[in-house]
Design a protein around this motif. Structure first.
Motif, PDB file in Angstrom:
ATOM      1  N   THR A 225      53.835  41.124  28.405  1.00 50.67           N
ATOM      2  CA  THR A 225      52.578  40.437  28.151  1.00 50.67           C
ATOM      3  C   THR A 225      52.217  39.562  29.341  1.00 50.67           C
ATOM      4  O   THR A 225      53.094  39.029  30.025  1.00 50.67           O
ATOM      5  CB  THR A 225      52.670  39.558  26.886  1.00 50.67           C
ATOM      6  OG1 THR A 225      51.455  38.824  26.734  1.00 50.67           O
ATOM      7  CG2 THR A 225      53.842  38.599  26.955  1.00 50.67           C
ATOM      8  N   ILE A 226      50.908  39.450  29.580  1.00 49.41           N
ATOM      9  CA  ILE A 226      50.428  38.548  30.633  1.00 49.41           C
ATOM     10  C   ILE A 226      49.885  37.268  30.015  1.00 49.41           C
ATOM     11  O   ILE A 226      49.166  36.509  30.658  1.00 49.41           O
ATOM     12  CB  ILE A 226      49.346  39.223  31.499  1.00 49.41           C
ATOM     13  CG1 ILE A 226      48.138  39.621  30.637  1.00 49.41           C
ATOM     14  CG2 ILE A 226      49.903  40.415  32.245  1.00 49.41           C
ATOM     15  CD1 ILE A 226      46.954  40.095  31.459  1.00 49.41           C
ATOM     16  N   ALA A 227      50.245  37.025  28.751  1.00 55.37           N
ATOM     17  CA  ALA A 227      49.754  35.842  28.039  1.00 55.37           C
ATOM     18  C   ALA A 227      50.046  34.527  28.767  1.00 55.37           C
ATOM     19  O   ALA A 227      49.172  33.657  28.824  1.00 55.37           O
ATOM     20  CB  ALA A 227      50.340  35.806  26.628  1.00 55.37           C
ATOM     21  N   PRO A 228      51.259  34.334  29.347  1.00 54.85           N
ATOM     22  CA  PRO A 228      51.487  33.060  30.051  1.00 54.85           C
ATOM     23  C   PRO A 228      50.488  32.808  31.173  1.00 54.85           C
ATOM     24  O   PRO A 228      50.070  31.667  31.393  1.00 54.85           O
ATOM     25  CB  PRO A 228      52.917  33.231  30.603  1.00 54.85           C
ATOM     26  CG  PRO A 228      53.571  34.144  29.630  1.00 54.85           C
ATOM     27  CD  PRO A 228      52.500  35.115  29.246  1.00 54.85           C
ATOM     28  N   LEU A 229      50.106  33.870  31.891  1.00 58.40           N
ATOM     29  CA  LEU A 229      49.097  33.695  32.942  1.00 58.40           C
ATOM     30  C   LEU A 229      47.759  33.272  32.352  1.00 58.40           C
ATOM     31  O   LEU A 229      47.075  32.396  32.883  1.00 58.40           O
ATOM     32  CB  LEU A 229      48.927  35.005  33.717  1.00 58.40           C
ATOM     33  CG  LEU A 229      49.951  35.290  34.823  1.00 58.40           C
ATOM     34  CD1 LEU A 229      49.696  36.659  35.421  1.00 58.40           C
ATOM     35  CD2 LEU A 229      49.909  34.228  35.898  1.00 58.40           C
ATOM     36  N   ARG A 230      47.398  33.892  31.247  1.00 62.24           N
ATOM     37  CA  ARG A 230      46.127  33.563  30.616  1.00 62.24           C
ATOM     38  C   ARG A 230      46.148  32.151  30.043  1.00 62.24           C
ATOM     39  O   ARG A 230      45.162  31.427  30.127  1.00 62.24           O
ATOM     40  CB  ARG A 230      45.819  34.579  29.507  1.00 62.24           C
ATOM     41  CG  ARG A 230      45.482  35.956  30.050  1.00 62.24           C
ATOM     42  CD  ARG A 230      45.267  36.962  28.944  1.00 62.24           C
ATOM     43  NE  ARG A 230      44.839  38.242  29.492  1.00 62.24           N
ATOM     44  CZ  ARG A 230      44.727  39.354  28.769  1.00 62.24           C
ATOM     45  NH1 ARG A 230      45.016  39.326  27.480  1.00 62.24           N
ATOM     46  NH2 ARG A 230      44.333  40.482  29.337  1.00 62.24           N
ATOM     47  N   ILE A 231      47.281  31.755  29.460  1.00 60.85           N
ATOM     48  CA  ILE A 231      47.403  30.402  28.917  1.00 60.85           C
ATOM     49  C   ILE A 231      47.240  29.375  30.037  1.00 60.85           C
ATOM     50  O   ILE A 231      46.546  28.360  29.887  1.00 60.85           O
ATOM     51  CB  ILE A 231      48.763  30.227  28.208  1.00 60.85           C
ATOM     52  CG1 ILE A 231      48.785  31.057  26.913  1.00 60.85           C
ATOM     53  CG2 ILE A 231      49.028  28.755  27.895  1.00 60.85           C
ATOM     54  CD1 ILE A 231      50.134  31.089  26.237  1.00 60.85           C
ATOM     55  N   ALA A 232      47.899  29.652  31.174  1.00 59.25           N
ATOM     56  CA  ALA A 232      47.787  28.737  32.314  1.00 59.25           C
ATOM     57  C   ALA A 232      46.333  28.626  32.777  1.00 59.25           C
ATOM     58  O   ALA A 232      45.847  27.539  33.111  1.00 59.25           O
ATOM     59  CB  ALA A 232      48.671  29.222  33.459  1.00 59.25           C
TER      60      ALA A 232
END
Length: 300
Positions: A225-232
């Motif tokens: 998942t690329i969720a951490p990038l999106r959250i940042a």
């Protein structure tokens, strides 16, 4: 005749290697199919390799041994085993017998007599595990399934039987940082799960500490998942918006009431806070860049 390959990664498992062979070979021979058991010694520090070689000397037509030059981790062991497996059906199992060999006949009948490509297993209970480990495991599955493109079944084990087509598809994914639980799902194909209650190790102690499991879970989240990038990104947008509104407020207040206070403490607080958020975002980006760096090396 069908041929079954059984892939068994081992790390410091000298007590269980022979026990696994005795239990598993008995079950598979009763199934009436040809088979091979591939032990992968993952840089063990005990006499695991010697125990595997003893079995090889006794059963050269049934036992194969792969010996790593050092400890590369279970994921490396799984990949090596799948690459060497010759069977038209391949099973991944743990050597500690937490994956019951008695399931093999059921898995074989289901996969042979239907259009199912993967017969997996999942634990419906975590009895015997430390409560804190069980709690974090459940939270991990909730978190990764919330952001991932594929659903990773809670309690799913690596213990599964796959057709040759599935194995070949998995081997096409030559990424260095592997998360097999996600890869097994990502390749697709029709899958059915057999449920069972948690089984304790037959001997020895697990090499999976809480911190190793936490690191493994983090690898899975980064890989699928690329969720951490999106959250940042979202946090950066929100903080920037709040900072912009604060600047307008301070400017209007100064215009109307003046600014008798120097404002140095508040200014430093805001700068440090924004700097912390930026460092956090850069840290997340750095994780992905480090993975990219390792991927482009194409290490075996």
């Amino acid at each position: 005749m069908d041929f079954l390959s059984i892939v068994v990664p081992c790390y410091n498992e000298k007590e269980t290697v022979s026990l696994f062979y005795d239990e598993t070979s008995k079950v598979v021979e009763a199934m009436g199919i040809d088979y091979e058991i591939i032990y992968i010694n993952d840089g063990s520090k005990d006499s695991t390799l010697q125990e595997c070689l003893k079995l090889y000397e006794k059963h050269k037509n049934k036992v194969k041994v792969i010996d790593f030059s050092r400890n590369f981790g279970k994921e490396g062991g799984l990949l090596a085993g799948l690459e060497y497996a010759k069977g038209n059906y391949v099973v991944v199992m743990d050597v500690d017998l937490q994956d019951p060999p008695s399931f093999l006949p059921v898995m074989y009948e289901k996969i042979k007599n239907s259009d199912i490509d993967i017969i997996g297993t999942r634990r419906v209970t975590r009895q015997g595990e430390p409560k804190i480990r069980s709690f974090f495991a459940r939270q991990f599955y909730k978190l990764i399934n919330k952001f991932s493109d594929v659903e990773i079944v809670d309690g799913a084990r690596d213990f599964r039987m796959m057709t040759r087509q599935v194995v070949d598809s998995i081997l096409e994914l030559q990424e260095y940082h592997r998360f097999s639980k996600g890869i097994f799902v990502w390749v697709g194909y029709k899958t059915e799960y057999l449920e069972y209650e948690n089984v304790e190790r037959i001997a020895g102690e697990t090499s999976w500490s809480f911190w190793k499991l936490l690191s493994y879970a983090f690898e899975g989240i980064i890989a699928f998942t690329i969720a951490p990038l999106r959250i940042a990104t979202f946090v950066g947008i929100i903080i920037s918006f709040v900072a912009f509104c604060s600047m307008i407020f301070v400017f209007i207040r100064a215009m109307i009431f003046g600014d008798p206070v120097s404002g140095w403490p508040s200014m430093m607080t805001i700068i440090l806070f924004l700097g912390g958020i930026q460092l956090l975002a850069l840290g997340v980006i750095g994780e992905y860049l480090s993975k990219t760096y390792m991927e482009v090396k194409k290490r075996p």
